[in-house]
Scaffold this motif. Structure first.
Motif, PDB file in Angstrom:
ATOM      1  N   GLY A 224       1.085  -1.290  -0.052  1.00 52.01           N
ATOM      2  CA  GLY A 224       0.159   0.447  -0.081  1.00 52.01           C
ATOM      3  C   GLY A 224       1.186   1.322  -0.057  1.00 52.01           C
ATOM      4  N   GLY A 225       0.580   2.175  -0.870  1.00 50.64           N
ATOM      5  CA  GLY A 225       1.389   3.426  -1.380  1.00 50.64           C
ATOM      6  C   GLY A 225       0.243   4.841  -0.618  1.00 50.64           C
ATOM      7  N   ALA A 226       0.211   4.972   0.569  1.00 47.28           N
ATOM      8  CA  ALA A 226      -0.561   5.984   0.541  1.00 47.28           C
ATOM      9  C   ALA A 226      -1.972   6.197   0.141  1.00 47.28           C
ATOM     10  CB  ALA A 226       0.292   7.160   1.972  1.00 47.28           C
ATOM     11  N   ASN A 227      -2.136   7.616  -0.156  1.00 46.16           N
ATOM     12  CA  ASN A 227      -2.800   7.994  -1.229  1.00 46.16           C
ATOM     13  C   ASN A 227      -1.837   8.751  -2.167  1.00 46.16           C
ATOM     14  OD1 ASN A 227      -4.991   7.259   0.446  1.00 46.16           O
ATOM     15  ND2 ASN A 227      -5.859   9.768   0.754  1.00 46.16           N
ATOM     16  N   TYR A 228      -1.049   7.875  -3.639  1.00 46.45           N
ATOM     17  CA  TYR A 228      -0.621   8.121  -4.075  1.00 46.45           C
ATOM     18  C   TYR A 228      -1.273   7.379  -5.885  1.00 46.45           C
ATOM     19  CZ  TYR A 228       3.424   9.416  -1.212  1.00 46.45           C
ATOM     20  OH  TYR A 228       3.531  10.582   0.060  1.00 46.45           O
ATOM     21  N   ASN A 229      -1.199   7.899  -6.664  1.00 49.27           N
ATOM     22  CA  ASN A 229      -1.248   6.994  -8.155  1.00 49.27           C
ATOM     23  C   ASN A 229      -0.598   5.324  -7.304  1.00 49.27           C
ATOM     24  OD1 ASN A 229      -2.407   8.986  -8.125  1.00 49.27           O
ATOM     25  ND2 ASN A 229      -0.544   9.799 -10.431  1.00 49.27           N
ATOM     26  N   VAL A 230      -1.130   4.247  -8.000  1.00 48.82           N
ATOM     27  CA  VAL A 230      -0.611   2.631  -8.494  1.00 48.82           C
ATOM     28  C   VAL A 230       0.775   3.275  -9.597  1.00 48.82           C
ATOM     29  CG1 VAL A 230      -2.447   1.574  -7.624  1.00 48.82           C
ATOM     30  CG2 VAL A 230      -2.148   2.537 -10.068  1.00 48.82           C
ATOM     31  N   HIS A 231       2.020   2.910  -8.968  1.00 44.91           N
ATOM     32  CA  HIS A 231       3.030   2.321  -9.472  1.00 44.91           C
ATOM     33  C   HIS A 231       4.187   1.475  -9.537  1.00 44.91           C
ATOM     34  CE1 HIS A 231       3.802   4.994  -5.603  1.00 44.91           C
ATOM     35  NE2 HIS A 231       5.224   4.094  -5.041  1.00 44.91           N
ATOM     36  N   MET A 232       4.642   0.976  -9.512  1.00 45.45           N
ATOM     37  CA  MET A 232       6.398   0.652  -9.555  1.00 45.45           C
ATOM     38  C   MET A 232       7.380   1.308  -8.967  1.00 45.45           C
ATOM     39  SD  MET A 232       6.619  -1.871 -13.053  1.00 45.45           S
ATOM     40  CE  MET A 232       7.620  -2.308 -12.597  1.00 45.45           C
ATOM     41  N   PRO A 233       7.449   1.291  -7.624  1.00 44.01           N
ATOM     42  CA  PRO A 233       9.387   2.077  -7.281  1.00 44.01           C
ATOM     43  C   PRO A 233      10.092   1.623  -7.481  1.00 44.01           C
ATOM     44  CG  PRO A 233       8.495   0.506  -5.622  1.00 44.01           C
ATOM     45  CD  PRO A 233       7.023   0.716  -6.563  1.00 44.01           C
ATOM     46  N   GLN A 234      10.748   2.070  -7.680  1.00 45.54           N
ATOM     47  CA  GLN A 234      12.329   1.304  -8.530  1.00 45.54           C
ATOM     48  C   GLN A 234      12.849   0.614  -7.470  1.00 45.54           C
ATOM     49  OE1 GLN A 234      14.488   5.253  -9.186  1.00 45.54           O
ATOM     50  NE2 GLN A 234      14.416   5.061 -11.254  1.00 45.54           N
ATOM     51  N   ILE A 235      13.994  -0.735  -7.991  1.00 45.35           N
ATOM     52  CA  ILE A 235      14.134  -1.748  -7.249  1.00 45.35           C
ATOM     53  C   ILE A 235      16.065  -1.911  -7.065  1.00 45.35           C
ATOM     54  CG2 ILE A 235      14.304  -4.344  -7.049  1.00 45.35           C
ATOM     55  CD1 ILE A 235      11.723  -2.726  -5.997  1.00 45.35           C
TER      56      ILE A 235
ATOM     57  N   ALA B 158      -3.150   4.141 -18.619  1.00 46.78           N
ATOM     58  CA  ALA B 158      -3.978   4.950 -19.266  1.00 46.78           C
ATOM     59  C   ALA B 158      -5.795   4.274 -20.206  1.00 46.78           C
ATOM     60  CB  ALA B 158      -3.005   4.952 -19.977  1.00 46.78           C
ATOM     61  N   ARG B 159      -5.168   2.750 -20.322  1.00 50.27           N
ATOM     62  CA  ARG B 159      -7.062   2.374 -21.147  1.00 50.27           C
ATOM     63  C   ARG B 159      -8.177   2.195 -20.173  1.00 50.27           C
ATOM     64  NH1 ARG B 159      -3.203  -0.637 -24.038  1.00 50.27           N
ATOM     65  NH2 ARG B 159      -3.628  -2.708 -22.009  1.00 50.27           N
ATOM     66  N   ALA B 160      -7.637   1.455 -18.973  1.00 49.13           N
ATOM     67  CA  ALA B 160      -8.695   1.653 -18.131  1.00 49.13           C
ATOM     68  C   ALA B 160      -9.356   3.210 -17.061  1.00 49.13           C
ATOM     69  CB  ALA B 160      -8.000   0.622 -17.116  1.00 49.13           C
ATOM     70  N   GLY B 161      -7.734   3.734 -16.959  1.00 49.19           N
ATOM     71  CA  GLY B 161      -8.468   5.360 -16.657  1.00 49.19           C
ATOM     72  C   GLY B 161      -8.914   5.355 -15.585  1.00 49.19           C
ATOM     73  N   ILE B 162      -6.808   4.771 -15.024  1.00 42.66           N
ATOM     74  CA  ILE B 162      -6.710   4.720 -13.428  1.00 42.66           C
ATOM     75  C   ILE B 162      -5.277   5.393 -12.902  1.00 42.66           C
ATOM     76  CG2 ILE B 162      -5.826   2.925 -11.967  1.00 42.66           C
ATOM     77  CD1 ILE B 162      -7.628   0.781 -12.922  1.00 42.66           C
TER      78      ILE B 162
ATOM     79  N   LEU C 229      -9.368  -2.355  -6.224  1.00 43.03           N
ATOM     80  CA  LEU C 229      -9.424  -3.281  -6.656  1.00 43.03           C
ATOM     81  C   LEU C 229      -9.406  -4.091  -7.928  1.00 43.03           C
ATOM     82  CD1 LEU C 229      -9.753  -6.877  -5.963  1.00 43.03           C
ATOM     83  CD2 LEU C 229     -12.420  -6.566  -6.199  1.00 43.03           C
ATOM     84  N   ASP C 230      -9.436  -2.680  -8.739  1.00 40.16           N
ATOM     85  CA  ASP C 230      -9.394  -2.533 -10.332  1.00 40.16           C
ATOM     86  C   ASP C 230      -7.912  -2.026 -11.156  1.00 40.16           C
ATOM     87  OD1 ASP C 230     -12.466  -3.422 -10.795  1.00 40.16           O
ATOM     88  OD2 ASP C 230     -12.603  -0.928 -11.543  1.00 40.16           O
ATOM     89  N   SER C 231      -7.246  -2.103  -9.953  1.00 39.08           N
ATOM     90  CA  SER C 231      -6.096  -1.540 -10.209  1.00 39.08           C
ATOM     91  C   SER C 231      -4.984  -2.827 -10.552  1.00 39.08           C
ATOM     92  CB  SER C 231      -5.321   0.405  -9.109  1.00 39.08           C
ATOM     93  OG  SER C 231      -5.359  -0.408  -7.868  1.00 39.08           O
ATOM     94  N   HIS C 232      -5.636  -3.690  -8.994  1.00 40.43           N
ATOM     95  CA  HIS C 232      -5.066  -4.600  -8.817  1.00 40.43           C
ATOM     96  C   HIS C 232      -4.510  -6.106 -10.499  1.00 40.43           C
ATOM     97  CE1 HIS C 232      -3.939  -3.438  -5.000  1.00 40.43           C
ATOM     98  NE2 HIS C 232      -3.078  -4.254  -4.621  1.00 40.43           N
ATOM     99  N   PHE C 233      -6.589  -5.976 -10.744  1.00 39.11           N
ATOM    100  CA  PHE C 233      -6.581  -6.771 -11.379  1.00 39.11           C
ATOM    101  C   PHE C 233      -6.037  -6.830 -12.920  1.00 39.11           C
ATOM    102  CE2 PHE C 233      -9.509  -8.393  -8.850  1.00 39.11           C
ATOM    103  CZ  PHE C 233      -9.302  -9.856  -9.537  1.00 39.11           C
TER     104      PHE C 233
END
Length: 337
Positions: free
Chosen positions: A227-238, A261-265, A321-325
């Motif tokens: 969980g990344g608080a109230n941020y846009n979903v993202h992949m942090p750098q590894i 972008a297609r999903a509007g998320i 939930l949509d963002s995970h799917f």
């Protein structure tokens, strides 16, 4: 009020396990607090002709000594929720994913034909909650609309004097148990944050068990859901990954950017190719990068929006939930390329 599809309680996870028919429920470990950690496997384990561990095979000049894979082998995907037990978004997403793999629909009744119809092309290892100790310590079932200060209390807890133990200072004492007043849900009952364990000599049996599973299964693709608080979903750098792995993760990052972008998320595109600036201290190996180094897996962290009562963007439970799917479907698509 918690939405009925939001299944994040330990009892609800067990109910989901009880409903599994297409997969096989297996025990992975017992937590520091004596709680069972289980996962579901879908698809038969294949024999990759292992003769060495991954690092030794690399030392010999070829990973085929560890896992001799061809296009005929099914990709192995490892999906892990609840590394931080209070980050409920990934837990709820994984329980819904199991429901989809079993029935074709999530707990909302929403169909996912692509996932359901292509699941048999993979070996899937799905862990709803890797840290049941932390989850058991959280007295609520969703962080939606929780104020930011209360969120910090639930996640990182307090120091002995009652002051909030904020990020990143919560990593300054490890294990943190003896220094804490209220032990936050980041940690197992011994006060270990698995994301920052000592991976060459793990403090937590949970860490050892997860690394052992990755070592045994040789996953092609691994995601740790956070969980990344109230941020846009993202992949942090590894950090501390070889360039070939970072380049492949960057390609997946671009694929995710287009899919969201297609999903509007809302998605934040963070470049996955990391340069060592030479500055000290450079970020150390974490659990995500450790999984790569024991298995060769393309291993990444996914940060979900949490829907807190905090500044925007604030996702709804459905959006979370949509963002995970979207993520799960794109992992399938990328792995089949």
């Amino acid at each position: 009020m918690v939405d009925s599809f939001w299944k994040s309680k330990l009892t609800e996870i067990n109910e989901v396990f009880s409903s599994v028919k297409k997969g096989t429920v297996k025990k992975l470990a017992i937590s520091a607090g004596g709680r069972e950690i289980r996962y579901v496997e879908y698809g038969e384990k294949e024999d990759f002709g292992r003769k060495a561990n991954y690092m030794s095979a690399c030392g010999a000049g070829s990973p085929i000594h560890y896992a001799n894979k061809s296009d005929a082998n099914k990709p192995v995907l490892l999906i892990v929720g609840g590394i931080h037990g209070g980050e409920l978004e990934g837990i709820a997403a994984v329980t819904n994913l199991i429901q989809v793999l079993e029935t074709g629909e999530d707990f909302r009744g929403k169909k996912y034909d692509y996932l359901y119809e292509h699941a048999d092309r993979f070996r899937l290892l799905v862990i709803p909650c890797m840290n049941p100790d932390g989850r058991a310590r959280l007295p609520i079932d969703t962080l939606i609309d929780v104020p930011e200060e209360k969120f910090v209390y639930y996640m990182q807890g307090t120091w002995k004097d009652g002051t909030l133990c904020r990020w990143p200072d919560c990593k300054a004492v490890h294990p943190i148990k003896e220094a804490s007043g209220f032990l936050g849900s980041y940690f197992n009952d011994d006060g270990v944050n698995m994301m920052h364990d000592n991976f060459f000599n793990p403090m937590a049996r949970e860490t050892s068990a997860l690394l052992g599973l990755a070592d045994e299964e040789a996953p092609d693709f691994t995601v740790l859901l956070h969980g990344g608080a109230n941020y846009n979903v993202h992949m942090p750098q590894i950090y501390h990954l070889p360039l070939w792995a970072m380049e492949r993760m960057e390609a997946f990052n671009q694929q995710l950017d287009a899919a969201y972008a297609r999903a509007g998320i809302p998605y934040t595109n963070i470049k996955q190719i990391v340069d060592d600036t030479g500055k000290y201290p450079f970020p150390a190996i974490n659990l995500t990068s450790a999984i790569h180094h024991v298995s060769g897996s393309l291993s990444f962290t996914f940060e979900s929006n949490m829907g807190l009562d905090a500044p925007e963007p604030k996702f709804s439970p459905d959006q979370i939930l949509d963002s995970h799917f979207v993520l799960f479907e794109e992992m399938f698509r990328y792995s089949m390329k």
